[in-house]
Design a protein around this motif. Structure first.
Motif, PDB file in Angstrom:
ATOM      1  N   GLY A  20       0.779  -1.236   0.000  1.00  0.00           N
ATOM      2  CA  GLY A  20       0.000   0.000   0.000  1.00  0.00           C
ATOM      3  C   GLY A  20       0.804   1.276   0.000  1.00  0.00           C
ATOM      4  N   VAL A  21       2.089   1.212   0.304  1.00  0.00           N
ATOM      5  CA  VAL A  21       2.900   2.430   0.384  1.00  0.00           C
ATOM      6  C   VAL A  21       3.132   3.093  -0.980  1.00  0.00           C
ATOM      7  N   PRO A  22       3.500   2.368  -2.044  1.00  0.00           N
ATOM      8  CA  PRO A  22       3.766   3.055  -3.323  1.00  0.00           C
ATOM      9  C   PRO A  22       2.591   3.863  -3.873  1.00  0.00           C
ATOM     10  N   PRO A  23       1.339   3.349  -3.851  1.00  0.00           N
ATOM     11  CA  PRO A  23       0.251   4.216  -4.328  1.00  0.00           C
ATOM     12  C   PRO A  23       0.061   5.469  -3.472  1.00  0.00           C
ATOM     13  N   MET A  24       0.239   5.321  -2.153  1.00  0.00           N
ATOM     14  CA  MET A  24       0.095   6.497  -1.297  1.00  0.00           C
ATOM     15  C   MET A  24       1.175   7.519  -1.614  1.00  0.00           C
ATOM     16  N   LEU A  25       2.391   7.052  -1.853  1.00  0.00           N
ATOM     17  CA  LEU A  25       3.468   7.972  -2.216  1.00  0.00           C
ATOM     18  C   LEU A  25       3.219   8.603  -3.572  1.00  0.00           C
ATOM     19  N   LEU A  26       2.675   7.823  -4.514  1.00  0.00           N
ATOM     20  CA  LEU A  26       2.364   8.363  -5.842  1.00  0.00           C
ATOM     21  C   LEU A  26       1.379   9.516  -5.724  1.00  0.00           C
ATOM     22  N   PHE A  27       0.324   9.330  -4.952  1.00  0.00           N
ATOM     23  CA  PHE A  27      -0.669  10.386  -4.817  1.00  0.00           C
ATOM     24  C   PHE A  27      -0.144  11.546  -3.982  1.00  0.00           C
ATOM     25  N   THR A  28       0.700  11.254  -3.015  1.00  0.00           N
ATOM     26  CA  THR A  28       1.241  12.320  -2.176  1.00  0.00           C
ATOM     27  C   THR A  28       2.232  13.180  -2.948  1.00  0.00           C
ATOM     28  N   LEU A  29       3.105  12.541  -3.699  1.00  0.00           N
ATOM     29  CA  LEU A  29       4.136  13.295  -4.412  1.00  0.00           C
ATOM     30  C   LEU A  29       3.624  13.930  -5.698  1.00  0.00           C
ATOM     31  N   LEU A  30       2.695  13.282  -6.387  1.00  0.00           N
ATOM     32  CA  LEU A  30       2.226  13.801  -7.666  1.00  0.00           C
ATOM     33  C   LEU A  30       0.894  14.526  -7.575  1.00  0.00           C
ATOM     34  N   GLY A  31       0.119  14.274  -6.567  1.00  0.00           N
ATOM     35  CA  GLY A  31      -1.171  14.936  -6.406  1.00  0.00           C
ATOM     36  C   GLY A  31      -2.173  14.463  -7.445  1.00  0.00           C
ATOM     37  N   PHE A  32      -2.924  15.426  -7.986  1.00  0.00           N
ATOM     38  CA  PHE A  32      -3.955  15.078  -8.965  1.00  0.00           C
ATOM     39  C   PHE A  32      -3.385  14.556 -10.282  1.00  0.00           C
ATOM     40  N   PRO A  33      -2.210  15.002 -10.739  1.00  0.00           N
ATOM     41  CA  PRO A  33      -1.644  14.347 -11.927  1.00  0.00           C
ATOM     42  C   PRO A  33      -1.365  12.858 -11.704  1.00  0.00           C
ATOM     43  N   GLY A  34      -1.185  12.438 -10.463  1.00  0.00           N
ATOM     44  CA  GLY A  34      -1.029  11.019 -10.169  1.00  0.00           C
ATOM     45  C   GLY A  34      -2.292  10.234 -10.512  1.00  0.00           C
ATOM     46  N   PHE A  35      -3.470  10.845 -10.275  1.00  0.00           N
ATOM     47  CA  PHE A  35      -4.717  10.217 -10.669  1.00  0.00           C
ATOM     48  C   PHE A  35      -4.800  10.070 -12.183  1.00  0.00           C
ATOM     49  N   VAL A  36      -4.333  11.094 -12.893  1.00  0.00           N
ATOM     50  CA  VAL A  36      -4.345  11.032 -14.360  1.00  0.00           C
ATOM     51  C   VAL A  36      -3.427   9.913 -14.846  1.00  0.00           C
ATOM     52  N   ILE A  37      -2.242   9.813 -14.261  1.00  0.00           N
ATOM     53  CA  ILE A  37      -1.302   8.758 -14.657  1.00  0.00           C
ATOM     54  C   ILE A  37      -1.893   7.388 -14.369  1.00  0.00           C
ATOM     55  N   LEU A  38      -2.495   7.211 -13.207  1.00  0.00           N
ATOM     56  CA  LEU A  38      -3.118   5.926 -12.865  1.00  0.00           C
ATOM     57  C   LEU A  38      -4.285   5.626 -13.801  1.00  0.00           C
ATOM     58  N   GLY A  39      -5.050   6.645 -14.184  1.00  0.00           N
ATOM     59  CA  GLY A  39      -6.146   6.445 -15.132  1.00  0.00           C
ATOM     60  C   GLY A  39      -5.655   6.001 -16.494  1.00  0.00           C
ATOM     61  N   VAL A  40      -4.572   6.597 -16.966  1.00  0.00           N
ATOM     62  CA  VAL A  40      -4.002   6.197 -18.257  1.00  0.00           C
ATOM     63  C   VAL A  40      -3.506   4.751 -18.186  1.00  0.00           C
ATOM     64  N   LEU A  41      -2.881   4.391 -17.073  1.00  0.00           N
ATOM     65  CA  LEU A  41      -2.413   3.015 -16.913  1.00  0.00           C
ATOM     66  C   LEU A  41      -3.582   2.028 -16.877  1.00  0.00           C
ATOM     67  N   LEU A  42      -4.677   2.396 -16.227  1.00  0.00           N
ATOM     68  CA  LEU A  42      -5.847   1.514 -16.199  1.00  0.00           C
ATOM     69  C   LEU A  42      -6.456   1.352 -17.586  1.00  0.00           C
ATOM     70  N   ILE A  43      -6.487   2.418 -18.366  1.00  0.00           N
ATOM     71  CA  ILE A  43      -7.000   2.316 -19.730  1.00  0.00           C
ATOM     72  C   ILE A  43      -6.110   1.394 -20.557  1.00  0.00           C
ATOM     73  N   CYS A  44      -4.811   1.484 -20.365  1.00  0.00           N
ATOM     74  CA  CYS A  44      -3.897   0.577 -21.072  1.00  0.00           C
ATOM     75  C   CYS A  44      -4.152  -0.876 -20.682  1.00  0.00           C
ATOM     76  N   VAL A  45      -4.423  -1.124 -19.408  1.00  0.00           N
ATOM     77  CA  VAL A  45      -4.736  -2.477 -18.963  1.00  0.00           C
ATOM     78  C   VAL A  45      -6.033  -2.964 -19.601  1.00  0.00           C
ATOM     79  N   GLY A  46      -7.033  -2.107 -19.664  1.00  0.00           N
ATOM     80  CA  GLY A  46      -8.299  -2.479 -20.286  1.00  0.00           C
ATOM     81  C   GLY A  46      -8.150  -2.798 -21.758  1.00  0.00           C
ATOM     82  N   LEU A  47      -7.385  -1.985 -22.473  1.00  0.00           N
ATOM     83  CA  LEU A  47      -7.165  -2.240 -23.894  1.00  0.00           C
ATOM     84  C   LEU A  47      -6.387  -3.535 -24.109  1.00  0.00           C
ATOM     85  N   THR A  48      -5.412  -3.785 -23.255  1.00  0.00           N
ATOM     86  CA  THR A  48      -4.647  -5.027 -23.356  1.00  0.00           C
ATOM     87  C   THR A  48      -5.545  -6.233 -23.112  1.00  0.00           C
ATOM     88  N   GLU A  49      -6.399  -6.149 -22.112  1.00  0.00           N
ATOM     89  CA  GLU A  49      -7.317  -7.248 -21.814  1.00  0.00           C
ATOM     90  C   GLU A  49      -8.251  -7.503 -22.994  1.00  0.00           C
TER      91      GLU A  49
END
Length: 108
Positions: A20-49
């Motif tokens: 659980g630490v890396p996602p918390m650090l991602l959101f803490t250090l990147l803020g709202f752009p971290g949500f955008v990065i995670l959203g792009v990664l989730l879309i990539c996972v969906g397209l791959t699936e």
């Protein structure tokens, strides 16, 4: 008297903390752009699936050729199930992108 320390009771929770630490650090250090990065990664996972599901379906059709109706229905059901899962993942990714952009522009 106790022979064990109370800190040994927390030891089984260590893997959960380490995961659980890396996602918390991602959101803490990147803020709202971290949500955008995670959203792009989730879309990539969906397209791959989605692509893997189509590939598996096509491979079954090509390799095994004509199958009984029940086997074709099972293959089609597996394809539709994987596509529904990929669509849900894509929508979650798009939602995270929207949340990140709204938070960045209105709250950041």
């Amino acid at each position: 008297m106790r022979s064990q320390s109370d800190s040994l009771l927390v030891l089984p929770l260590l893997p959960i903390f380490l995961i659980g630490v890396p996602p918390m650090l991602l959101f803490t250090l990147l803020g709202f752009p971290g949500f955008v990065i995670l959203g792009v990664l989730l879309i990539c996972v969906g397209l791959t699936e989605r692509l893997e599901a189509n590939s598996d379906f096509n491979q079954q059709i090509i390799v095994h050729g004509y199958a009984r109706r029940s086997e074709r229905m099972i293959q089609a059901s597996n394809l539709h199930s994987a596509i529904r899962f990929a669509t849900i993942i894509d929508l979650a990714g798009a939602g995270l992108i929207v949340v990140g952009l709204v938070g960045f522009f209105y709250l950041g």
